[in-house]
Design a protein around this motif. Structure first.
Motif, PDB file in Angstrom:
ATOM      1  N   VAL A 235       0.837  -1.264   0.136  1.00 61.60           N
ATOM      2  CA  VAL A 235      -0.103  -0.103   0.013  1.00 61.60           C
ATOM      3  C   VAL A 235       0.951   1.069  -0.021  1.00 61.60           C
ATOM      4  N   SER A 236       2.157   1.097   0.448  1.00 65.43           N
ATOM      5  CA  SER A 236       2.865   2.247   0.375  1.00 65.43           C
ATOM      6  C   SER A 236       3.287   2.968  -0.840  1.00 65.43           C
ATOM      7  N   GLN A 237       3.412   1.944  -1.861  1.00 66.85           N
ATOM      8  CA  GLN A 237       3.710   2.104  -3.292  1.00 66.85           C
ATOM      9  C   GLN A 237       3.488   0.961  -4.248  1.00 66.85           C
ATOM     10  N   PRO A 238       3.357   1.243  -5.474  1.00 66.39           N
ATOM     11  CA  PRO A 238       3.036  -0.125  -6.365  1.00 66.39           C
ATOM     12  C   PRO A 238       4.279  -0.997  -6.289  1.00 66.39           C
ATOM     13  N   HIS A 239       4.085  -2.158  -6.260  1.00 65.94           N
ATOM     14  CA  HIS A 239       4.864  -3.212  -6.255  1.00 65.94           C
ATOM     15  C   HIS A 239       4.693  -4.218  -7.235  1.00 65.94           C
ATOM     16  N   GLU A 240       5.655  -5.016  -7.760  1.00 66.00           N
ATOM     17  CA  GLU A 240       5.337  -6.230  -8.727  1.00 66.00           C
ATOM     18  C   GLU A 240       5.833  -7.373  -7.903  1.00 66.00           C
ATOM     19  N   LEU A 241       5.334  -8.432  -8.170  1.00 66.53           N
ATOM     20  CA  LEU A 241       5.483  -9.799  -7.647  1.00 66.53           C
ATOM     21  C   LEU A 241       6.063 -10.940  -8.573  1.00 66.53           C
ATOM     22  N   VAL A 242       7.139 -11.458  -8.113  1.00 68.20           N
ATOM     23  CA  VAL A 242       7.509 -12.597  -8.897  1.00 68.20           C
ATOM     24  C   VAL A 242       7.467 -14.123  -8.131  1.00 68.20           C
ATOM     25  N   VAL A 243       7.041 -15.136  -8.498  1.00 70.61           N
ATOM     26  CA  VAL A 243       7.131 -16.271  -7.909  1.00 70.61           C
ATOM     27  C   VAL A 243       7.947 -17.387  -8.737  1.00 70.61           C
ATOM     28  N   LEU A 244       9.079 -17.784  -7.775  1.00 71.92           N
ATOM     29  CA  LEU A 244      10.140 -18.558  -8.362  1.00 71.92           C
ATOM     30  C   LEU A 244       9.768 -20.128  -7.770  1.00 71.92           C
ATOM     31  N   LEU A 245       9.857 -20.842  -8.822  1.00 75.34           N
ATOM     32  CA  LEU A 245       9.515 -22.221  -8.375  1.00 75.34           C
ATOM     33  C   LEU A 245      10.299 -23.568  -9.153  1.00 75.34           C
ATOM     34  N   GLU A 246      10.371 -24.596  -8.150  1.00 73.81           N
ATOM     35  CA  GLU A 246      11.475 -25.563  -8.754  1.00 73.81           C
ATOM     36  C   GLU A 246      10.749 -26.990  -8.239  1.00 73.81           C
ATOM     37  N   ASP A 247      10.853 -27.824  -9.138  1.00 81.74           N
ATOM     38  CA  ASP A 247      10.256 -29.363  -8.998  1.00 81.74           C
ATOM     39  C   ASP A 247      11.455 -30.202  -8.294  1.00 81.74           C
ATOM     40  N   PHE A 248      10.856 -31.549  -8.120  1.00 80.70           N
ATOM     41  CA  PHE A 248      12.171 -32.355  -7.572  1.00 80.70           C
ATOM     42  C   PHE A 248      12.806 -33.046  -8.893  1.00 80.70           C
ATOM     43  N   ASP A 249      12.445 -32.517 -10.021  1.00 79.89           N
ATOM     44  CA  ASP A 249      13.358 -33.024 -11.232  1.00 79.89           C
ATOM     45  C   ASP A 249      14.276 -32.060 -11.686  1.00 79.89           C
ATOM     46  N   GLY A 250      14.601 -30.830 -10.774  1.00 84.25           N
ATOM     47  CA  GLY A 250      15.394 -29.831 -11.223  1.00 84.25           C
ATOM     48  C   GLY A 250      14.862 -29.018 -12.187  1.00 84.25           C
ATOM     49  N   ASN A 251      13.399 -28.897 -12.569  1.00 85.30           N
ATOM     50  CA  ASN A 251      13.050 -27.807 -13.394  1.00 85.30           C
ATOM     51  C   ASN A 251      12.762 -26.690 -12.708  1.00 85.30           C
ATOM     52  N   LYS A 252      13.152 -25.501 -13.216  1.00 77.39           N
ATOM     53  CA  LYS A 252      12.877 -24.107 -12.706  1.00 77.39           C
ATOM     54  C   LYS A 252      12.010 -23.329 -13.495  1.00 77.39           C
ATOM     55  N   THR A 253      11.060 -22.670 -12.875  1.00 75.28           N
ATOM     56  CA  THR A 253      10.304 -21.798 -13.469  1.00 75.28           C
ATOM     57  C   THR A 253       9.695 -20.742 -12.752  1.00 75.28           C
ATOM     58  N   PHE A 254       9.066 -19.616 -13.485  1.00 71.98           N
ATOM     59  CA  PHE A 254       8.599 -18.446 -12.808  1.00 71.98           C
ATOM     60  C   PHE A 254       7.375 -17.818 -13.300  1.00 71.98           C
ATOM     61  N   ALA A 255       6.739 -17.319 -12.354  1.00 65.14           N
ATOM     62  CA  ALA A 255       5.580 -16.545 -12.749  1.00 65.14           C
ATOM     63  C   ALA A 255       5.582 -14.879 -12.119  1.00 65.14           C
ATOM     64  N   ARG A 256       5.240 -14.323 -13.153  1.00 67.11           N
ATOM     65  CA  ARG A 256       5.610 -12.635 -12.754  1.00 67.11           C
ATOM     66  C   ARG A 256       4.356 -11.727 -13.013  1.00 67.11           C
ATOM     67  N   TYR A 257       4.027 -10.859 -11.974  1.00 68.19           N
ATOM     68  CA  TYR A 257       2.774  -9.922 -12.285  1.00 68.19           C
ATOM     69  C   TYR A 257       3.178  -8.544 -12.126  1.00 68.19           C
ATOM     70  N   ASP A 258       3.096  -7.660 -13.051  1.00 74.93           N
ATOM     71  CA  ASP A 258       3.507  -6.415 -12.784  1.00 74.93           C
ATOM     72  C   ASP A 258       2.824  -5.579 -11.768  1.00 74.93           C
ATOM     73  N   GLN A 259       1.799  -6.025 -11.058  1.00 79.18           N
ATOM     74  CA  GLN A 259       0.914  -5.358  -9.811  1.00 79.18           C
ATOM     75  C   GLN A 259       0.830  -6.255  -9.039  1.00 79.18           C
ATOM     76  N   PHE A 260       0.819  -5.905  -7.636  1.00 74.83           N
ATOM     77  CA  PHE A 260       0.587  -6.893  -6.489  1.00 74.83           C
ATOM     78  C   PHE A 260       0.196  -5.910  -5.336  1.00 74.83           C
ATOM     79  N   GLU A 261      -1.080  -6.172  -4.784  1.00 71.96           N
ATOM     80  CA  GLU A 261      -1.382  -5.467  -3.587  1.00 71.96           C
ATOM     81  C   GLU A 261      -2.570  -6.283  -2.715  1.00 71.96           C
TER      82      GLU A 261
END
Length: 365
Positions: A235-261
């Motif tokens: 609420v102090s100012q606009p923020h973006e969000l990134v979610v970093l994920l990894e499975d047990f097979d070593g695969n890494k991925t991400f989801a990003r959102y340009d606004q989060f509140e």
């Protein structure tokens, strides 16, 4: 050589006829005529031919032997020269080896000094982070406290260090006191505030409303930052969000959102704004927009039952979810449906992820 052979031939011829004359009583001059003489001459010529051929072969062998002796002499001379050069090289190598040993000693001394300086820098940095962490965490309860006023920055993107770690920040509004957070300074140029981190299942995430409100865990391990602080930050100012994920097979991925509140407690910390998605994990959070936060003791979803209880977590549930990052920590494929830490568009509802890291930072757009 030919004349000597000719003389030898005539001497042999004379002796043969002399013997023949004495045996027969015939004068030598008579015996030199006739068929017998021709026969003896033929034999002598054959003998002479063999002698000449043998002599030529002997001369050829002597010539070859002389050539080999010359070659041997040359080889011995070459070996003597090589031995002399080798001695000089060994001498030079001895000098070079002493020079190299001296240089290595100097380099080793310099490296020792550099390592000592680096250790001192690391120790000082660790001490600073330890002091910050100790002043902000209560190890006995696992509850995060935010009363330290030292080394305060406006946000993680204002921290003058490139190393990730625990820092004190205080945005201008609505904070009265600084808060202690884990800053990720490595992912995409840094400046990220970590609000959730799970990677080994060592911390229980099936918790009540107050714990999710205030935060729990340790900033150097698994933790949830706390809904109150997430609200104050976003609420102090606009923020973006990134979610970093990894499975047990070593695969890494991400989801990003340009606004989060999210909203405050009176609004049940509802997900009021989730911006445009980008990334590789797929969008499993947009459907939660407008949903209130639920825990097992505070049912705020739109389903008949309590999603937090049914799916063993705490989240912005609707009826119920496509993401459940605070669910059970299982390992990989599971028969349980949607109860584990999962992201549907990445591995579905029957797979428990290895790690999850949610991070926010001020949006510069």
């Amino acid at each position: 050589m030919f004349r000597k052979t000719h003389l030898l031939t005539w001497i042999l011829l004379y002796n043969v006829f002399k013997v023949q004359s004495e045996a027969t009583g015939t004068p030598t001059s008579v015996s030199l005529n006739g068929f017998g003489f021709e026969l003896v001459m033929a034999k002598l010529q054959i003998l002479e031919h063999h002698l000449v051929e043998s002599n030529l072969q002997t001369e050829e062998k002597i010539t070859i032997m002389n050539s080999r002796i010359d070659n041997l002499v040359t080889a011995v001379e070459n070996l003597a020269w090589i031995a002399q050069q080798t001695g000089e090289t060994v001498h030079q190598l001895g000098l070079s080896a002493r020079h190299i040993a001296h240089n290595l000693t100097v380099i080793q001394r310099d490296l020792t000094n550099v390592v000592a300086e680096q250790k001192l820098l690391v120790t000082n940095n660790q001490l600073r982070q330890y002091q910050l962490f100790q002043s902000s965490c209560n190890a006995s309860t696992g509850t995060i406290n935010f009363e330290d006023h030292r080394n305060v920055y406006k946000s993680c993107n204002k921290v003058p260090f490139t190393a990730s770690g625990v820092y004190n920040i205080r945005p201008e509004k609505p904070f009265k006191q600084p808060i202690t957070v884990l800053c990720d300074q490595e992912y995409e140029s840094g400046g990220w505030i970590v609000i959730q981190h799970r990677f080994d299942g060592s911390t229980n995430f099936y918790r009540n409303w107050d714990e999710y409100k205030n935060g729990f865990g340790n900033l150097d391990g698994e933790f949830w930052l706390g809904l109150d602080r997430i609200y104050q930050l976003t609420v102090s100012q606009p923020h973006e969000l990134v979610v970093l994920l990894e499975d047990f097979d070593g695969n890494k991925t991400f989801a990003r959102y340009d606004q989060f509140e999210i909203s405050n407690e009176s609004g049940k910390y509802a997900l009021t704004n989730i911006g445009e998605y980008s990334g590789t994990a797929g969008d499993s959070l947009q459907n939660a927009k407008g949903m209130k936060f639920s825990t097992y003791d505070s049912d705020n979803d739109v389903w008949n039952d309590n999603c937090a209880v049914s799916y063993t977590g705490a989240w912005w549930y609707g009826a119920c979810h496509k993401s459940n990052l605070n669910g059970k920590y299982l390992r990989g494929e599971t028969k349980e449906y949607a109860t584990s830490m999962g992201w549907f568009t990445f591995r579905g509802h029957h797979y428990a992820l290895k790690s999850s890291k949610m991070m926010i930072r001020p949006n510069v757009k």
